[in-house]
Design a protein around this motif. Structure first.
Motif, short mmCIF file in Angstrom:
data_model
loop_
_atom_site.label_atom_id
_atom_site.label_comp_id
_atom_site.label_asym_id
_atom_site.label_seq_id
_atom_site.Cartn_x
_atom_site.Cartn_y
_atom_site.Cartn_z
N THR A 1 -7.10 26.54 4.40
CA THR A 1 -6.33 26.09 5.68
C THR A 1 -6.51 24.47 5.73
O THR A 1 -5.47 23.81 6.18
N GLY A 2 -7.58 24.02 5.34
CA GLY A 2 -7.79 22.54 5.65
C GLY A 2 -6.95 21.69 4.71
O GLY A 2 -6.52 20.84 4.87
N LYS A 3 -6.88 22.29 3.24
CA LYS A 3 -6.15 21.57 2.29
C LYS A 3 -4.60 21.64 2.78
O LYS A 3 -3.76 20.61 2.61
N GLU A 4 -4.10 22.72 3.38
CA GLU A 4 -2.84 22.92 3.79
C GLU A 4 -2.34 21.83 5.00
O GLU A 4 -1.30 21.09 5.12
N ILE A 5 -3.35 21.60 5.82
CA ILE A 5 -3.33 20.71 7.12
C ILE A 5 -3.34 19.20 6.44
O ILE A 5 -2.66 18.56 6.77
N ALA A 6 -4.01 18.89 5.71
CA ALA A 6 -4.25 17.64 5.00
C ALA A 6 -2.73 17.39 4.22
O ALA A 6 -2.34 16.13 4.18
N ASN A 7 -2.18 18.30 3.62
CA ASN A 7 -0.99 17.85 2.84
C ASN A 7 0.23 17.66 3.79
O ASN A 7 0.94 16.98 3.62
N LYS A 8 0.11 18.39 5.14
CA LYS A 8 1.15 17.80 6.08
C LYS A 8 1.12 16.60 6.45
O LYS A 8 2.12 15.90 6.93
N CYS A 9 -0.07 15.74 6.30
CA CYS A 9 -0.03 14.20 6.58
C CYS A 9 0.48 13.59 5.47
O CYS A 9 0.59 12.30 5.75
N PRO B 1 -3.47 7.76 5.67
CA PRO B 1 -4.70 7.96 6.00
C PRO B 1 -5.25 8.04 7.36
O PRO B 1 -6.08 8.82 7.93
N LEU B 2 -4.27 7.28 8.21
CA LEU B 2 -4.41 7.50 9.49
C LEU B 2 -4.16 8.84 10.23
O LEU B 2 -5.12 9.36 11.08
N ALA B 3 -3.17 9.57 9.63
CA ALA B 3 -2.87 10.89 10.19
C ALA B 3 -4.04 11.78 9.79
O ALA B 3 -4.54 12.72 10.40
N ILE B 4 -4.65 11.45 8.46
CA ILE B 4 -5.52 12.43 7.81
C ILE B 4 -6.93 12.16 8.84
O ILE B 4 -7.36 13.07 9.42
N LYS B 5 -6.98 10.94 9.17
CA LYS B 5 -8.20 10.69 10.06
C LYS B 5 -8.19 11.05 11.45
O LYS B 5 -9.30 11.92 11.79
N THR B 6 -7.14 11.08 12.04
CA THR B 6 -6.79 11.58 13.32
C THR B 6 -6.87 13.21 13.49
O THR B 6 -7.68 13.78 14.35
N LEU C 1 1.07 -1.14 0.03
CA LEU C 1 0.07 -0.11 -0.11
C LEU C 1 0.85 1.18 0.06
O LEU C 1 1.95 1.36 0.63
N GLY C 2 0.77 2.07 -0.81
CA GLY C 2 1.35 3.44 -0.90
C GLY C 2 0.64 4.57 0.22
O GLY C 2 -0.27 4.24 0.67
N VAL C 3 0.80 5.73 -0.42
CA VAL C 3 0.02 6.75 0.36
C VAL C 3 -0.89 7.24 -0.66
O VAL C 3 -0.92 7.22 -1.97
N LEU C 4 -1.80 8.23 -0.17
CA LEU C 4 -3.02 8.77 -0.89
C LEU C 4 -2.33 10.05 -1.67
O LEU C 4 -1.44 10.77 -1.25
N ASN C 5 -2.77 10.12 -2.82
CA ASN C 5 -2.40 11.38 -3.66
C ASN C 5 -3.33 12.53 -2.92
O ASN C 5 -4.12 12.26 -2.03
N ASP C 6 -2.98 13.65 -3.47
CA ASP C 6 -3.32 15.00 -2.83
C ASP C 6 -5.04 14.93 -2.72
O ASP C 6 -5.74 15.69 -1.92
N GLU C 7 -5.41 14.84 -4.07
CA GLU C 7 -6.93 15.05 -4.13
C GLU C 7 -7.76 13.80 -3.37
O GLU C 7 -8.51 14.27 -2.57
N ASP C 8 -7.25 12.59 -2.91
CA ASP C 8 -7.88 11.70 -2.26
C ASP C 8 -7.70 12.17 -0.68
O ASP C 8 -8.52 11.99 0.33
N CYS C 9 -6.47 12.56 -0.32
CA CYS C 9 -6.20 13.28 0.94
C CYS C 9 -7.28 14.22 1.33
O CYS C 9 -7.89 14.35 2.32
N SER D 1 -10.26 14.82 -0.01
CA SER D 1 -11.57 14.12 -0.16
C SER D 1 -11.78 13.59 1.46
O SER D 1 -13.00 13.67 1.92
N LEU D 2 -10.92 12.78 1.89
CA LEU D 2 -10.99 12.19 3.06
C LEU D 2 -10.97 13.01 4.25
O LEU D 2 -11.88 13.03 4.93
N PHE D 3 -10.29 14.05 4.27
CA PHE D 3 -10.07 14.85 5.21
C PHE D 3 -11.40 15.83 5.13
O PHE D 3 -11.79 15.99 6.39
N ARG D 4 -11.79 16.24 4.12
CA ARG D 4 -12.96 17.17 4.05
C ARG D 4 -14.26 16.35 4.47
O ARG D 4 -15.18 16.92 5.28
N ARG D 5 -14.29 15.08 4.27
CA ARG D 5 -15.66 14.33 4.67
C ARG D 5 -15.69 14.22 6.18
O ARG D 5 -17.02 14.29 6.58
#
Length: 779
Positions: A144-152, A156-161, A113-121, A123-127
């Motif tokens: 601001t949310g997109k920048e935080i999502a990019n830090k992850c 997926p676990l970091a995004i969810k948290t 398993l790799g990491v999610l791309n920016d778009e999927d990051c 999408s999960l974060f926003r949801r």
């Protein structure tokens, strides 16, 4: 999923409890549990529950590497119906390979398993983070949310948290505070993300824990060289030491530790050297934060007590946490060493614009690794370095050194010495031979180096003598013949009257080796010397260059000596790359076309008396072939293809494989089955390339027609170059049609008559009619 009668999911975790796992599978398969919960009874009920039924079983989060716990379950699961599947999730690749059993070689069965791309990051974060918010609020928080999502960084676990933590923060200031924080300092990350990473971390041995957490010494987004990190682990004392008689090399231990950490998904973005080992990797930002977190309290008390007013606290903190001080690429006007830095073990001053070796370095008595490379030193004084009695690794490459002072001999613990690319370095001091633990000496690209120390035989532990590009080095001292433990010796020169015969006992040589063979007129002892080298026993050499020099010959008897020498230099079939240059024999040896060879690349250049080419098409794995400056080559015949035919009555076929055989088919061996690139250049007398016959140009490939011939020639060829071959007027057209659909590049630049025919004349129609429409045609 609807193709399966039974769909079962169980969480395994750690420890691997066979009884509990078997019990849950029976329950979820709808089976009846036995009266007593012993393993044998449960396995019997498991077999009954799934017998003949097609099932999919997901075993989530498996940790054990003990196959004795898995085998009883595996045997019971084999009673299921045809097409049943077991899907295993794990953080440890070695677990996956253990559970694969006999399918271990099928690497495609492992999905990493790799990491999610920016778009999927996003999408999960926003949801999660924006759930329940209205359109205006979503727009307010989006940037601001997109920048935080990019830090992850796609985890997926970091995004969810983080998204879950932000869901109930209703002001932009609160979101921006999270954005500006180090992720590992956020309480939510420490409690949730790091809790999951601790599961992998706690499985590690104490040594592996230190090796992993040390990786935080590198800045984020650093591509880390595997060999370099292993060196640093050694300098930190994580790999132990090589005691006398210890057969396990510290590099082997280090590679084992790296492979273990990589298998546990703690590293990512691997790069390999071809199909070989991983040579570099990166650490995910969140994992890097976790590694930093693990060392956050290391040395904090000592750091607070420091009284130095010159050193900044961040530098001292790194010294205490990692015992490392790395200034690479930063200008250091006058290096300062305070008492707080004396514990440092690794010091990097690479490319720091130093003009002299800093005298204060001598205070760093615990130093084991020192990189001074890429500085311009006006002095060759090693006195300050000579007092670093614990030093194991020293790099002073690309420093314009004119010489090395005798103090180098004081470094009795030195393992690696890198002097490469010091263009004007002419000699090495005899005191260097005092380094009884030296394993690697790198003098690559020391172009003016005239000789090696006479006492080199005292370097009993030397395994790697890297000496590519040492053009002024013409012979070796006599003692080098005693260093039979050498694994790396890039250039072989005469020694004690022998040209290459002294290599007889050097059977550990591996990698790339270049032989320089001097053949004097009428000197027949060259043949005996070549036989004495016993190249056929050097099973680890992968890349061999044989360059000849000596008097050019005109008579056939002298020419035969050259041929006999090359015959005698028969390498082991394991060889993958072969280069022969400045050869004045009239034929190539028979061993070069043996179908047992593993050769993937051949280069022939300045073989000035070769009138023809042998059947190189027989080589089953050859991928690149380059023919350069063969002045006497006039004719390339059909024998060059190495085609041999044999009739068979075997019946086996595959629509996707040209090499399948059918009833009554003539099997065609040879024909360059793997060749991808074929290049001819500066063959000025070459005027004829013989085409294949009409009967070999049979274009019927349908198995249904019961073929009488199956001639496949160069099915993988993508690039054909014929440059500066002025005598050749035309290419073999039937042969060109054979390769037409695979060929992507055709280059005839500098070949005047070919250009006239194919670029300006009638041959242009042939190119447009028969060749691949995607063909790149250069002339």
């Amino acid at each position: 999923m609807n193709f399966f009668q039974l769909r079962i999911w169980i969480s395994v975790s750690d420890p691997f409890d066979e009884v509990e796992i078997a019990k849950r599978i029976v329950e979820k398969a709808g089976g009846r549990l036995p009266n007593t919960m012993d393993l044998d009874g449960l396995l019997q009920r498991l077999e009954e529950s799934i017998s003949g039924k097609k099932f999919i079983l997901v075993m989530d989060d498996v940790w054990t590497e003990d196959d004795t716990k898995w085998k009883p379950l595996k045997n019971a699961l084999e009673s299921g119906g045809t097409g049943s599947k077991v899907l295993v999730t794990t953080r440890n690749e070695r677990v996956a390979k253990m559970m694969m059993g006999e399918f271990i070689k099928n690497d495609w069965m492992i999905h990493r398993l790799g990491v999610l791309n920016d778009e999927d990051c996003w999408s999960l974060f926003r949801r999660i983070a924006l759930r329940g918010k209205n359109k205006d609020e979503c727009e307010e928080f989006e940037n601001t949310g997109k920048e935080i999502a990019n830090k992850c960084k796609g985890l997926p676990l970091a995004i969810k948290t983080l998204a879950s933590a932000l869901r109930f923060k209703n002001t932009l200031e609160e979101w921006e505070r999270v954005l500006g924080s180090e992720i590992w300092k956020l309480e939510e990350v420490e409690d949730d993300v790091f809790r999951h990473l601790f599961l992998s971390y706690n499985e590690l041995s104490p040594t592996l824990k230190r090796c992993f957490s040390y990786c935080a010494v590198f800045p984020k987004d650093t591509r880390i060289d595997v060999e370099k990190i292993i060196e640093r682990w050694m300098a930190m004392g994580y790999l132990g030491s090589n005691a006398d008689g210890d057969d396990e090399d510290w590099k082997v231990r280090g590679r084992g530790y790296f492979d273990n950490l990589a298998a546990r998904s703690l590293f990512q973005d691997f790069r390999k050297d071809g199909d070989k080992e991983i040579n570099s990797f990166m650490v995910h930002d969140i994992v890097h934060d976790f590694a930093q977190f693990l060392r956050k309290d290391v040395g904090s008390i000592r750091t607070m007590k420091t009284t130095c007013g010159t050193c900044n606290s961040l530098l001292l903190s790194k010294v205490e946490k990692y015992r490392s001080c790395l200034f690479d690429g930063k200008e250091v006007v006058e290096p300062h060493v305070c008492d707080s830095q004396t514990r440092v073990r690794l010091l990097g001053l690479r490319n720091c614009r130093l003009n002299d070796i800093p005298k204060e370095i001598e205070k760093l008595i615990h130093l084991r690794w020192l990189d001074l490379g890429y500085n311009l030193f006006f002095s060759d004084d090693f006195k300050s370095i000579g007092k670093l009695y614990n030093l194991q690794f020293l790099s002073v490459d690309q420093c314009v050194l004119r010489g090395i002072s005798s103090e180098i001999g004081n470094l009795s613990e030195l393992i690696h010495l890198d002097l490469s690319s010091n263009d004007i370095l002419r000699e090495l001091p005899e005191s260097l031979c005092n380094l009884s633990k030296l394993e690697r000496l790198n003098v690559n690209e020391c172009r003016e180096l005239c000789g090696l120390p006479q006492g080199i035989h005292r370097l009993k532990k030397l395994k790697h003598l890297c000496n590519e590009g040492t053009h002024s080095l013409q012979r070796y001292p006599q003692g080098i013949a005693e260093l039979t433990s050498l694994v790396t010796l890039n250039k072989v020169l005469p020694c004690d009257g022998n040209k290459v015969g002294w290599l007889k006992n050097f059977n550990r040589l591996s990698g790339k080796v270049k032989l320089l063979i001097n053949i004097s007129s009428g000197c027949c002892d060259s043949v005996d010397d070549a036989r004495e080298a016993e190249l056929g026993k050097k099973v680890h050499i992968q890349d061999l260059t044989i360059n000849f020099y000596g008097e050019k010959v005109e008579d056939s008897s002298s020419s035969s000596v050259w041929s006999e020498v090359l015959d005698a230099l028969h390498p082991h079939p394991n060889l993958q790359q072969l280069t022969i240059g400045f050869y004045y024999g009239s034929r190539l040896p028979g061993w070069i076309v043996s179908p047992l060879n593993q050769l993937t690349s051949i280069v022939l250049f300045y073989c000035e008396r070769l009138p023809s080419l042998p059947p190189l098409g027989k080589l089953p794995l050859l991928e690149t072939l380059s023919i350069q400056n063969l002045c006497e080559l006039e004719h390339v015949g059909r024998e060059f293809l190495g085609i041999a035919t044999a009739t068979t009555t075997t019946s086996s076929c595959s629509s996707s494989c040209w090499s399948s055989s059918v009833v009554g088919t003539n099997i065609i061996d040879g024909g360059f089955p793997k060749l991808k690139k074929l290049s001819f250049s500066m063959c000025t007398k070459w005027n004829k390339w013989e085409d294949i016959g009409a009967e070999e140009d049979e274009e019927e490939y349908s198995i249904m027609r019961c073929l009488t011939h199956r001639l496949i020639i160069m099915p993988c060829l993508t690039e054909l170059e014929i440059r500066s071959c002025d005598g050749l007027t035309e290419l073999p057209q039937r042969l060109l049609r054979k390769v037409s659909w695979s060929l992507e590049k055709l280059n005839i630049s500098g070949s005047t008559q070919l250009k006239q025919f194919y670029a300006d004349g009638d041959g242009r129609k042939f190119i447009s009619r028969h060749m691949n429409p995607r063909l790149r045609f250069a002339y």
